[in-house]
Design an enzyme around this catalytic site. Sequence first.
Site, PDB file in Angstrom:
ATOM      1  N   HIS A 160      31.290  61.840  44.260  1.00  0.00           N
ATOM      2  CA  HIS A 160      32.374  61.276  43.753  1.00  0.00           C
ATOM      3  C   HIS A 160      32.868  62.484  42.791  1.00  0.00           C
ATOM      4  O   HIS A 160      32.761  62.511  41.671  1.00  0.00           O
ATOM      5  CB  HIS A 160      31.745  60.104  42.806  1.00  0.00           C
TER       6      HIS A 160
ATOM      7  N   ARG B 158      38.823  56.586  49.754  1.00  0.00           N
ATOM      8  CA  ARG B 158      37.655  55.963  49.253  1.00  0.00           C
ATOM      9  C   ARG B 158      36.913  55.293  50.312  1.00  0.00           C
ATOM     10  O   ARG B 158      37.521  54.163  51.119  1.00  0.00           O
ATOM     11  CB  ARG B 158      37.849  55.051  47.879  1.00  0.00           C
TER      12      ARG B 158
ATOM     13  N   CYS C 245      30.302  56.558  34.331  1.00  0.00           N
ATOM     14  CA  CYS C 245      31.391  56.341  35.303  1.00  0.00           C
ATOM     15  C   CYS C 245      32.176  55.098  35.231  1.00  0.00           C
ATOM     16  O   CYS C 245      33.286  54.950  35.488  1.00  0.00           O
ATOM     17  CB  CYS C 245      31.092  56.831  36.677  1.00  0.00           C
TER      18      CYS C 245
ATOM     19  N   GLN D 245      35.235  62.218  39.621  1.00  0.00           N
ATOM     20  CA  GLN D 245      34.700  61.642  38.600  1.00  0.00           C
ATOM     21  C   GLN D 245      33.920  62.492  37.757  1.00  0.00           C
ATOM     22  O   GLN D 245      34.048  62.856  36.536  1.00  0.00           O
ATOM     23  CB  GLN D 245      33.670  60.319  38.885  1.00  0.00           C
TER      24      GLN D 245
ATOM     25  N   ARG E 275      40.587  60.278  33.621  1.00  0.00           N
ATOM     26  CA  ARG E 275      40.451  60.202  35.212  1.00  0.00           C
ATOM     27  C   ARG E 275      42.031  60.668  35.561  1.00  0.00           C
ATOM     28  O   ARG E 275      42.462  61.360  36.503  1.00  0.00           O
ATOM     29  CB  ARG E 275      40.239  59.073  35.809  1.00  0.00           C
TER      30      ARG E 275
ATOM     31  N   ASP F   3      24.492  55.557  35.927  1.00  0.00           N
ATOM     32  CA  ASP F   3      25.543  54.773  36.858  1.00  0.00           C
ATOM     33  C   ASP F   3      24.739  53.535  37.105  1.00  0.00           C
ATOM     34  O   ASP F   3      23.520  53.308  36.884  1.00  0.00           O
ATOM     35  CB  ASP F   3      25.647  55.609  38.121  1.00  0.00           C
TER      36      ASP F   3
HETATM   37  N1  NVA Z   1      27.511  54.910  42.202  1.00  0.00           N
HETATM   38  C1  NVA Z   1      28.629  53.826  42.145  1.00  0.00           C
HETATM   39  C2  NVA Z   1      29.774  54.595  41.697  1.00  0.00           C
HETATM   40  C3  NVA Z   1      30.975  53.629  41.068  1.00  0.00           C
HETATM   41  C4  NVA Z   1      32.170  54.391  40.610  1.00  0.00           C
HETATM   42  C5  NVA Z   1      29.045  53.259  43.410  1.00  0.00           C
HETATM   43  O1  NVA Z   1      29.185  54.045  44.320  1.00  0.00           O
HETATM   44  O2  NVA Z   1      29.195  52.171  43.629  1.00  0.00           O
HETATM   45  N1   CP Z   2      34.520  55.181  38.219  1.00  0.00           N
HETATM   46  C1   CP Z   2      35.117  54.619  39.170  1.00  0.00           C
HETATM   47  O1   CP Z   2      35.399  55.560  40.220  1.00  0.00           O
HETATM   48  O2   CP Z   2      35.676  53.639  38.785  1.00  0.00           O
HETATM   49  P1   CP Z   2      36.366  52.395  40.202  1.00  0.00           P
HETATM   50  O3   CP Z   2      35.276  52.103  41.040  1.00  0.00           O
HETATM   51  O4   CP Z   2      36.912  51.430  39.213  1.00  0.00           O
HETATM   52  O5   CP Z   2      37.711  53.218  40.880  1.00  0.00           O
END
Ligand code: NVA
Ligand code: CP
Length: 319
Positions: free
Chosen positions: A132, A105, A275, A135, A303, A235
Amino acid sequence: MLSEMRHFLKETDLSPAEMAQVFAAAAALKAGRGRSAGSALAHQSWGLMFFKKSTRTRVSFQVGVHELGGQPVMLNADDLQISRGETIADTARVLSRYLHGMVIRCHEHGLLEEFAQCGTMPIVNALSDFLHPCQFLTDMFTLAERFAPGRPEQYAASLKGKKVAFLGDTACNMANSFVLGGAALGVEIALAGPAGFEPSAAIRAQLQADGLKETFTFSTDPAAAVKGADMVYTDVWVSMGMEAEKAERLKLMQPYQVNTQLLSLAKPTAYFMHCLPAHPGEEVSAEVLASKQSIIFDQAENRLHVQKAILAHLAAHRG
Ligand code: NVA
Ligand code: CP
């Protein structure tokens, strides 16, 4: 003959036929969880490296690698020499000597591409600023469980022609994933967000590079996007890394909050998805989150199953 090394950095790294296979494998893993031990990652160690916060992704991948018979190795990017300037290329080359694959990540999507290029192990995108995909695939699986109950072989086909409305930050990684993945699976994506949050040139270029026809529309009108939708998605309005724009975004995106009134414009059978993490009162009302239409915790659970199927698929192609 050794098969080609595979990565999962973007939705289109899997063909639609492979997505269908992943859905079927995930359904089988879900049905058999706790009764049969997995062995797809037996004798393997997989690194899980995070440059950003995570609850679901961190835990579901750690549990998933373990349940497939592998050893998860949790890596906080801040604890590695990469945070003191060691190159991505050298980090990828070195870690490839210890690990059988990595889940990462990060901020810049390019980091994932460089890891994949310089290393000699499969790389999985656990969220970048751009996409992502774990997801997205999970979200489609979760929806297909409802469209084709008990028929996992029909999951991918059941999504074709369905309409998803995506509200709020229509330029974020999740929106990009719907634009790209929706086109691959034949799902109609109606985006509604403020002017200036149209899908970027980068995601349109990706569609073109993959030879996909656009199946998305962008509008500033939330009611028009939601009309006739089979699923309404949102989101957070402030993605990780965008905190400096918080006040402005909260104001701009207010008209796109998914509340009972907006959701009522979708099909009566429409599902609500997110998500997570959610911010009740911002992108979605507390009432919608807790409503019967909301399937957010099934999404979160899935997931685990879908990611296990992805890991097993990549491991099988590792050669
Ligand atoms: N768009 C959000 C998704 C979190 C799972 C982010 O990047 O923070
Ligand atoms: N939806 C998702 O990726 O959650 P986290 O940021 O908690 O991993």
